[in-house]
Design an enzyme around this catalytic site. Structure first.
Site, mmCIF file in Angstrom:
data_model
loop_
_atom_site.group_PDB
_atom_site.id
_atom_site.type_symbol
_atom_site.label_atom_id
_atom_site.label_comp_id
_atom_site.label_asym_id
_atom_site.label_seq_id
_atom_site.Cartn_x
_atom_site.Cartn_y
_atom_site.Cartn_z
ATOM 1 N N GLY A 37 0.845 -1.196 0.000
ATOM 2 C CA GLY A 37 0.000 0.000 0.000
ATOM 3 C C GLY A 37 0.871 1.233 0.000
ATOM 4 O O GLY A 37 0.550 2.266 0.592
ATOM 5 N N ALA A 39 1.608 3.518 -2.039
ATOM 6 C CA ALA A 39 1.174 4.812 -2.588
ATOM 7 C C ALA A 39 0.061 5.444 -1.762
ATOM 8 O O ALA A 39 -0.439 6.507 -2.108
ATOM 9 C CB ALA A 39 0.697 4.630 -4.039
ATOM 10 N N GLY A 40 -0.329 4.798 -0.668
ATOM 11 C CA GLY A 40 -1.432 5.296 0.149
ATOM 12 C C GLY A 40 -0.988 6.388 1.118
ATOM 13 O O GLY A 40 0.184 6.750 1.188
ATOM 14 N N GLN A 41 -1.976 6.883 1.893
ATOM 15 C CA GLN A 41 -1.671 8.047 2.737
ATOM 16 C C GLN A 41 -0.832 7.681 3.972
ATOM 17 O O GLN A 41 0.009 8.475 4.389
ATOM 18 C CB GLN A 41 -2.923 8.838 3.102
ATOM 19 C CG GLN A 41 -4.019 8.077 3.798
ATOM 20 C CD GLN A 41 -4.844 8.984 4.711
ATOM 21 O OE1 GLN A 41 -4.608 10.186 4.800
ATOM 22 N NE2 GLN A 41 -5.803 8.397 5.412
ATOM 23 N N SER A 43 1.442 5.321 4.072
ATOM 24 C CA SER A 43 2.797 5.113 3.548
ATOM 25 C C SER A 43 3.489 6.433 3.228
ATOM 26 O O SER A 43 4.709 6.551 3.358
ATOM 27 C CB SER A 43 2.760 4.212 2.315
ATOM 28 O OG SER A 43 2.414 2.908 2.715
ATOM 29 N N ARG A 118 -13.559 -0.178 2.872
ATOM 30 C CA ARG A 118 -14.963 -0.559 2.780
ATOM 31 C C ARG A 118 -15.655 0.267 1.695
ATOM 32 O O ARG A 118 -15.610 1.498 1.723
ATOM 33 C CB ARG A 118 -15.659 -0.330 4.117
ATOM 34 C CG ARG A 118 -17.002 -1.064 4.195
ATOM 35 C CD ARG A 118 -17.824 -0.627 5.385
ATOM 36 N NE ARG A 118 -17.237 -1.066 6.623
ATOM 37 C CZ ARG A 118 -17.882 -1.756 7.565
ATOM 38 N NH1 ARG A 118 -19.127 -2.104 7.394
ATOM 39 N NH2 ARG A 118 -17.274 -2.080 8.684
ATOM 40 N N ARG A 124 -19.603 -5.587 6.770
ATOM 41 C CA ARG A 124 -18.335 -5.868 7.455
ATOM 42 C C ARG A 124 -17.773 -7.242 7.040
ATOM 43 O O ARG A 124 -16.579 -7.415 6.852
ATOM 44 C CB ARG A 124 -18.573 -5.821 8.966
ATOM 45 C CG ARG A 124 -17.315 -6.008 9.767
ATOM 46 C CD ARG A 124 -17.520 -5.787 11.245
ATOM 47 N NE ARG A 124 -16.353 -6.257 11.980
ATOM 48 C CZ ARG A 124 -15.226 -5.580 12.074
ATOM 49 N NH1 ARG A 124 -15.107 -4.409 11.509
ATOM 50 N NH2 ARG A 124 -14.194 -6.092 12.737
ATOM 51 N N VAL A 155 -0.902 -3.556 9.419
ATOM 52 C CA VAL A 155 -1.571 -2.292 9.743
ATOM 53 C C VAL A 155 -2.961 -2.262 9.109
ATOM 54 O O VAL A 155 -3.929 -1.785 9.697
ATOM 55 C CB VAL A 155 -0.732 -1.096 9.238
ATOM 56 C CG1 VAL A 155 -1.472 0.225 9.459
ATOM 57 C CG2 VAL A 155 0.633 -1.065 9.916
ATOM 58 N N ASP A 185 -3.485 2.849 19.120
ATOM 59 C CA ASP A 185 -4.451 2.888 20.223
ATOM 60 C C ASP A 185 -3.716 3.103 21.548
ATOM 61 O O ASP A 185 -4.149 3.864 22.408
ATOM 62 C CB ASP A 185 -5.234 1.568 20.266
ATOM 63 C CG ASP A 185 -5.803 1.222 18.897
ATOM 64 O OD1 ASP A 185 -6.625 1.984 18.398
ATOM 65 O OD2 ASP A 185 -5.368 0.205 18.309
ATOM 66 N N HIS A 213 -7.991 -4.376 17.337
ATOM 67 C CA HIS A 213 -7.912 -2.976 16.905
ATOM 68 C C HIS A 213 -9.263 -2.630 16.291
ATOM 69 O O HIS A 213 -9.451 -2.675 15.071
ATOM 70 C CB HIS A 213 -6.788 -2.772 15.886
ATOM 71 C CG HIS A 213 -6.881 -1.424 15.220
ATOM 72 N ND1 HIS A 213 -6.664 -0.262 15.893
ATOM 73 C CD2 HIS A 213 -7.213 -1.071 13.958
ATOM 74 C CE1 HIS A 213 -6.856 0.769 15.079
ATOM 75 N NE2 HIS A 213 -7.193 0.296 13.891
HETATM 76 P P1 NAX Z 1 -5.127 4.399 1.549
HETATM 77 O O1 NAX Z 1 -6.395 3.989 0.893
HETATM 78 O O2 NAX Z 1 -4.661 5.808 1.471
HETATM 79 O O3 NAX Z 1 -3.932 3.484 0.998
HETATM 80 C C1 NAX Z 1 -4.041 2.102 0.879
HETATM 81 C C2 NAX Z 1 -3.202 1.695 -0.294
HETATM 82 O O4 NAX Z 1 -3.187 0.273 -0.338
HETATM 83 C C3 NAX Z 1 -3.744 2.186 -1.643
HETATM 84 O O5 NAX Z 1 -2.730 2.909 -2.315
HETATM 85 C C4 NAX Z 1 -4.118 0.897 -2.361
HETATM 86 O O6 NAX Z 1 -3.888 0.981 -3.764
HETATM 87 C C5 NAX Z 1 -3.177 -0.092 -1.691
HETATM 88 N N1 NAX Z 1 -3.611 -1.499 -1.800
HETATM 89 C C6 NAX Z 1 -4.856 -1.988 -1.797
HETATM 90 N N2 NAX Z 1 -4.833 -3.322 -1.960
HETATM 91 C C7 NAX Z 1 -3.539 -3.671 -2.059
HETATM 92 C C8 NAX Z 1 -2.864 -4.903 -2.276
HETATM 93 N N3 NAX Z 1 -3.548 -6.038 -2.433
HETATM 94 N N4 NAX Z 1 -1.523 -4.901 -2.320
HETATM 95 C C9 NAX Z 1 -0.829 -3.764 -2.194
HETATM 96 N N5 NAX Z 1 -1.404 -2.554 -2.016
HETATM 97 C C10 NAX Z 1 -2.744 -2.504 -1.946
HETATM 98 O O7 NAX Z 1 -5.276 3.899 3.064
HETATM 99 P P2 NAX Z 1 -4.407 4.333 4.330
HETATM 100 O O8 NAX Z 1 -5.032 5.520 4.969
HETATM 101 O O9 NAX Z 1 -2.974 4.381 3.961
HETATM 102 O O10 NAX Z 1 -4.717 3.108 5.310
HETATM 103 C C11 NAX Z 1 -4.218 1.816 5.043
HETATM 104 C C12 NAX Z 1 -4.850 0.806 5.983
HETATM 105 O O11 NAX Z 1 -4.497 1.092 7.343
HETATM 106 C C13 NAX Z 1 -6.387 0.797 5.970
HETATM 107 O O12 NAX Z 1 -6.836 -0.552 5.965
HETATM 108 C C14 NAX Z 1 -6.752 1.447 7.292
HETATM 109 O O13 NAX Z 1 -8.023 1.035 7.733
HETATM 110 C C15 NAX Z 1 -5.644 0.937 8.167
HETATM 111 N N6 NAX Z 1 -5.403 1.633 9.435
HETATM 112 C C16 NAX Z 1 -5.005 0.886 10.480
HETATM 113 C C17 NAX Z 1 -4.682 1.444 11.706
HETATM 114 C C18 NAX Z 1 -4.222 0.596 12.843
HETATM 115 O O14 NAX Z 1 -4.048 1.150 13.931
HETATM 116 N N7 NAX Z 1 -4.020 -0.725 12.706
HETATM 117 C C19 NAX Z 1 -4.840 2.895 11.936
HETATM 118 C C20 NAX Z 1 -4.876 3.701 10.694
HETATM 119 C C21 NAX Z 1 -5.621 3.071 9.537
HETATM 120 O O15 NAX Z 1 -6.983 3.297 9.705
#
Ligand code: NAX
Length: 350
Positions: A37, A39-41, A43, A118, A124, A155, A185, A213
């Site tokens: 992930g 390229a996500g926020q 990361s 989601r 869910r 994560v 948390d 979590h």
């Molecule tokens: P984003 O949607 O900004 O980034 C997620 C990235 O993952 C996207 O760029 C997407 O293209 C990529 N992706 C999707 N499927 C993939 C795959 N099969 N292989 C590789 N990359 C893939 O989300 P972001 O805000 O960065 O959050 C990422 C994850 O962290 C979410 O599931 C979010 O719910 C979770 N979180 C977990 C937290 C924790 O405490 N455990 C807290 C923060 C966050 O909510």
């Protein structure tokens, strides 16, 4: 040939001159850090700090192995350009790919951030299943490709159950190699208790997040000390039950409401802290990690449940023999039951 563009940028070859600098400065051998992930926020807040040595130390060069889905590879290329533009001394190479086997090749550390969000109308259970497919494939690729001493942090949500799935699909690796993130948390709970007692977060010790979590997690202050004083003597139980616990549980939702986006920098910070402590030790302090349960505290063996742990010598151990009162037990069981339900919902993928 995967669509990965490994080694495509000649300027990165130059970065590989880290080997020459290593000889001159006594730096360590580079380690491979996989981030999914990428390229996500989260990361975007995470990669630059890993590259700056905040996760593994200022003497530890890293090779970044970045995984994305195919449609996000262009965006990932942009993030990589920015990492290059920092000219980080510790970056010994960068790979970008949409192929899990390439991304996890020889990985020493894996941060599984990417997950399916989601979608509209998605239940869910559907979300659990969509992510279960991703994390079973990634667990299997880690099993095939990663270093045998790999440290994996999940994560992407639902983090505990995604971690369980990844670990079950990696039968050749010890389940203790797979952990889920509850450090955000934990940090939220520390900060909130510090604010309530007018103390600094650095004097709060012994915070525990038990369980999932999710909104059932149990932030427990019973073993917490603030400047060596028991926290339970400094705050009212009513505040703990009515304000502290629900606000920690709902903090993610509060951030989405305020920011219009989920927490990213604080999540990245927690991921850095989780991995740093696991790799370099928590200096005797309790931290919370989602780990494969061993039956401690009567929690079902094999569930990925957040426990109090102490990290040392590149490993971690669950802190034992803490007294659990009836209130805590009920909270711990509620979150355990939710994890059992999540596991049962994706049982076919285990
Ligand atoms: P984003 O949607 O900004 O980034 C997620 C990235 O993952 C996207 O760029 C997407 O293209 C990529 N992706 C999707 N499927 C993939 C795959 N099969 N292989 C590789 N990359 C893939 O989300 P972001 O805000 O960065 O959050 C990422 C994850 O962290 C979410 O599931 C979010 O719910 C979770 N979180 C977990 C937290 C924790 O405490 N455990 C807290 C923060 C966050 O909510």
């Amino acid at each position: 040939m995967p669509k990965g563009i490994e080694g495509s940028n000649p300027s990165l070859t130059a970065i590989n001159s880290v080997n020459q600098r290593k000889q001159a400065t006594h730096m360590k051998e580079p380690v491979r850090v996989t981030v999914t992930g990428a390229a996500g926020q989260i990361s975007y807040a995470l990669l630059f700090r890993i590259a700056a040595g905040e996760m593994l130390g200022k003497d530890q060069p890293v090779i970044l192995q970045l995984l994305e889905i195919t449609p996000a590879l262009d965006a990932l290329a942009g993030t990589v350009m920015e990492i290059e533009d920092c000219a980080f001394p510790l970056v010994a190479g960068i790979e970008q790919t949409d192929d899990p086997d390439t991304a996890f090749g020889g990985a020493d550390y894996c941060l599984l951030v990417g997950a399916r969000p989601r979608g509209p109308g998605m239940e869910r259970k559907d979300l659990l299943k969509a992510n279960a497919k991703i994390f079973s494939a990634q667990g299997a690729a880690i099993d095939r490709q990663a270093s045998r001493g790999v440290k994996v942090l999940v994560v992407g949500n639902p983090a505990n159950t995604n971690c369980l799935i990844a670990s079950r699909n990696a039968p050749n690796l010890d389940p203790s190699r797979f952990t889920a993130m509850t450090r955000l948390d934990h940090n939220r709970a520390v900060a909130m208790l510090a604010a309530q007692t007018g103390s600094h977060s650095t004097v709060v010790d012994g915070m525990i997040i038990w369980g999932n979590h999710s909104a059932t997690q149990y932030p427990d202050i019973h073993h917490c000390r603030i400047d060596s004083r028991p926290a339970v003597e400094l705050v009212e139980h009513e505040w703990v039950e009515r304000r502290f616990i629900p606000e920690v549980q709902q903090r993610g939702a509060a951030i989405i409401k305020a920011r219009g986006l989920s927490s990213a920098a604080s999540a990245a910070n927690a991921a850095i802290a989780h991995m740093r402590d696991w790799a370099l030790g928590s200096a005797g302090r309790i931290v919370s990690m989602g780990v494969c349960g061993d039956g401690s505290y009567g929690i079902e063996k094999g569930l990925v449940y957040s426990f109090p742990v102490i990290c040392e010598n590149g490993g971690y151990r669950i802190v034992q023999d803490l007294a659990i009162n009836d209130f805590s037990r009920a909270m711990m069981t509620a979150t355990e039951n939710e994890l059992r339900q999540e596991r049962d919902d994706i049982a076919d993928l285990l």
